[in-house]
Scaffold this motif. Structure first.
Motif, PDB file in Angstrom:
ATOM      1  N   MET A  90       0.843  -1.192   0.000  1.00 28.77           N
ATOM      2  CA  MET A  90       0.000   0.000   0.000  1.00 28.77           C
ATOM      3  C   MET A  90       0.886   1.254   0.000  1.00 28.77           C
TER       4      MET A  90
ATOM      5  N   VAL B 147       1.464   4.866   0.865  1.00 30.38           N
ATOM      6  CA  VAL B 147       0.891   5.860   1.768  1.00 30.38           C
ATOM      7  C   VAL B 147       1.651   7.161   1.665  1.00 30.38           C
TER       8      VAL B 147
ATOM      9  N   LEU C 134      -6.092   8.244   2.907  1.00 32.67           N
ATOM     10  CA  LEU C 134      -4.882   7.570   3.370  1.00 32.67           C
ATOM     11  C   LEU C 134      -5.263   6.228   3.978  1.00 32.67           C
ATOM     12  N   TYR C 135      -4.293   5.299   4.022  1.00 30.75           N
ATOM     13  CA  TYR C 135      -4.498   3.984   4.647  1.00 30.75           C
ATOM     14  C   TYR C 135      -5.760   3.326   4.110  1.00 30.75           C
TER      15      TYR C 135
ATOM     16  N   LEU D 257      -9.081   5.004   5.690  1.00 30.97           N
ATOM     17  CA  LEU D 257      -9.227   5.281   7.122  1.00 30.97           C
ATOM     18  C   LEU D 257      -9.286   6.781   7.382  1.00 30.97           C
TER      19      LEU D 257
ATOM     20  N   THR E 168     -11.535   4.183  13.540  1.00 30.10           N
ATOM     21  CA  THR E 168     -10.653   5.358  13.551  1.00 30.10           C
ATOM     22  C   THR E 168     -11.357   6.526  14.237  1.00 30.10           C
TER      23      THR E 168
END
Lengths: 105, 495
Positions: free
Chosen positions: B1, B3, B62-63, B66, B127
């Motif tokens: 991934m 980021v 992002l992520y 999230l 989150t």
């Protein structure tokens, strides 16, 4: 044979016991323990779904991730709460929530 | 991934500032430590500048979803950092007089700001929950900060016990929603709700109700508001202002994104629930405020009443036409506008409360008798703030309530707008009682503190800024309204 419903019933029972404890207990420490029981009811629910749900494995593993987060945050929360209860106990010589009545209405 | 960590630079700046404040606290001599407020406020403003330079036109996640960087997050980032900076500066005099560990006090306020930003930016329930707890933990400590004060202790215990209780309820709701929908991502939940419309799992409905109850505790909506008055009264006054303004705004930003991006397809299930909560909150908050004799408690109940008005806006987020859910962008605009207008007026009111209590040493309403003779400036600011909270024309409160009620009417909730108007008139009564005390009554004879109330220069400037803001946004709201509609366009597209 164990199935998902068993876990959900167990979790609901624990959650209700926790709510009852929060409402009925007079000692601040026991109230905090009751809140711990409620949080663990959430964990039982999540682990149960993670183990017995018929979804894909990568969806199910997310439940276990959630559990780890909840355990960590609950530990921090209870630590903080006990620190504050300790201050109350030092200042008043009692941690009874009924006696916290300087302010009302 | 892949980021893009540099996207998080503004958040890194904030966390860095918080740790810098904590560290430098050890190196300064005790009597200079309260000056750390300048470092904290400077850092907050710096991160607001960085975020505006960096993310002005960015729409990125992002992520894997999230964390969402969009106009909505940007608007609230700037709003929260500015708000926290003003609060840090307002607390300057209070901290000098009452707080023995200024470094920790300011650092926790900055950490709370990071938590609020995370709540707005979160695109997923866990989150959002973790960010919410970062905010709550900072506030638990701040509320109980005066360790030897009986009121502070009591406020702290009540806040943390009910806060933890509501977290448990919220988490139980999240676990059920995850179990039924198989995801905690907002877009995933939205898809699940849309594809199962009309035949929703009862676990999912129960989960939604529990999430609403948990968030109801956090924003102090009736019947989950009982912690608020006690906590507001016992907390250090700058923290009361933080609870009333900043943490409430953050919770509503989270609610807006959650309801607009995740729960919108299930509008039919939650609209009535939110509307009922709104009615209960408006009625209880505004009625009980009338009988209060302590200004912090009165403002606490008034803020419960304001939560009711905000919930009217949340209930109006959409309406059902021919079986399809049509989002009402005006409602989300109105909620954000009301949060900003309410922040200006409430901060001004609390700054006056801090100045008066630093001088007279009490928060009882009787201390405000004859305030106009003791300090015309303070009573002017207080009067304008209260008029704005009550929603009188020419002040920002009128405009934002007008938006809210129009949105409710547009969503077909005319009855709700009607009740809100009556509640608004009731609130005028207790706000005006304070104004009457200040301008008509005489100074209490038992009060033997010096007649003239001196205001520190910093508070004087901040009060002036808040006063001008309250009036200016009421007569010329266009720039703010444009920014707000850009923000709500990011969460409610295509309306």
């Amino acid at each position: 044979m164990l199935e998902l419903a068993h876990f959900q019933v167990l979790s609901a029972a624990l959650f209700s016991i926790g709510i009852f404890g929060v409402l009925a207990r007079r000692s601040a420490v026991l109230v905090l323990i009751s809140i711990e029981i409620m949080l663990n009811a959430v964990n039982v629910n999540l682990v149960g779904i993670a183990a017995f749900s018929d979804r894909a494995a990568d969806v199910r593993v997310f439940g276990q991730i959630l559990v780890v987060f909840i355990i960590t945050i609950a530990a921090a929360e209870i630590g903080l709460a006990l620190a504050i209860v300790l201050r109350v106990f030092r200042n008043r010589g009692s941690a009874n929530v009924d006696e916290l009545n300087v302010m009302k209405w | 991934m892949n980021v893009n960590f540099s996207l998080l630079a503004p958040e890194y700046v904030l966390v860095g500032v918080a740790f810098a404040v904590l560290t430098i606290d050890f190196m300064l001599p005790r009597r200079h430590r309260f000056h750390l407020s300048w470092l904290a406020a400077g850092g907050l403003v710096l991160s607001a500048v960085v975020v505006m330079v960096q993310r002005w036109d960015t729409v990125e996640t992002l992520y894997g979803g999230l964390f969402i960087a969009d106009k909505f997050g940007l608007f609230f980032f700037v709003f929260f950092t500015t708000l926290t900076a003003v609060l840090v500066l307002i607390s300057n005099d209070y901290v000098r007089q009452h707080i023995r560990q200024p470094g920790e006090f300011y650092a926790l306020m900055v950490f709370a700001a990071v938590g609020m930003i995370g709540m707005v930016a979160a695109g997923e329930l866990l989150t959002a929950y973790v960010a919410l707890e970062l905010l709550s933990f900072s506030l638990y400590v701040l509320v109980a900060f005066r360790r030897d004060d009986a009121h502070g202790n009591e406020a702290g215990v009540k806040y943390i016990v009910l806060g933890a209780f509501s977290s448990a309820i919220l988490l139980y709701g999240i676990s059920m929603v995850w179990g039924a929908a198989g995801t905690t991502y907002y877009d995933g939940i939205s898809e699940h709700l849309a594809s199962n419309a009309g035949s929703l799992d009862s676990t999912l409905i129960l989960g939604l109700a529990l999430i609403i109850a948990g968030l109801g505790f956090k924003v102090a909506a009736a019947p989950f508001h009982m912690w608020a008055p006690d906590t507001y009264q016992g907390a250090p006054t700058p923290i009361t202002a933080f609870l009333a303004v900043a943490s409430k705004a953050a919770a509503f930003a989270l609610i807006l994104r959650l309801f607009a991006q995740a729960l919108m397809p299930a509008l039919e299930e939650w609209q009535v629930l939110i509307a009922v909560l709104a009615v209960a909150t408006m009625v209880i908050g505004n009625l009980v405020a009338i009988v209060q004799s302590n200004i912090k408690r009165m403002l606490a109940y008034s803020s419960v009443g304001q939560v009711g008005f905000l919930l009217v806006g949340v209930a109006a987020l959409g309406h059902i036409e021919g079986g399809a859910v049509i989002p009402v962008t005006l409602a989300s605009d109105a909620v954000i506008l009301h949060l900003v207008g309410y922040a200006f007026a409430n901060l001004a009111a609390f700054t006056v409360v801090i100045a008066v209590s630093n001088h007279i040493g009490t928060d009882e309403l009787s201390a405000y008798s004859g305030l106009a003779k003791r300090s015309p400036y303070l009573s002017l600011v207080m009067a304008v703030a209260l008029f704005s909270l009550a929603g009188l024309p020419f002040f920002v409160g009128f405009l934002t309530k007008f938006y809210l009620f129009t949105a409710a009417a547009e969503a077909g909730l005319l009855w709700l707008a009607g009740i809100a108007m009556v509640a608004s008139v009731v609130s005028l009564y207790y706000y005006l009682m304070v104004v009457k005390r200040m301008f008509i009554d005489d100074v209490a004879e038992s009060d033997n503190t010096p007649l003239t109330i001196g205001i520190p220069r910093l508070s004087w400037v901040l009060l002036g800024g808040l006063l001008i803001g309250t009036v200016l946004l009421g007569v010329y709201p266009q720039p703010l309204a444009d920014a707000v509609s850009a923000a709500s366009g990011a969460i409610l597209p295509g309306a």
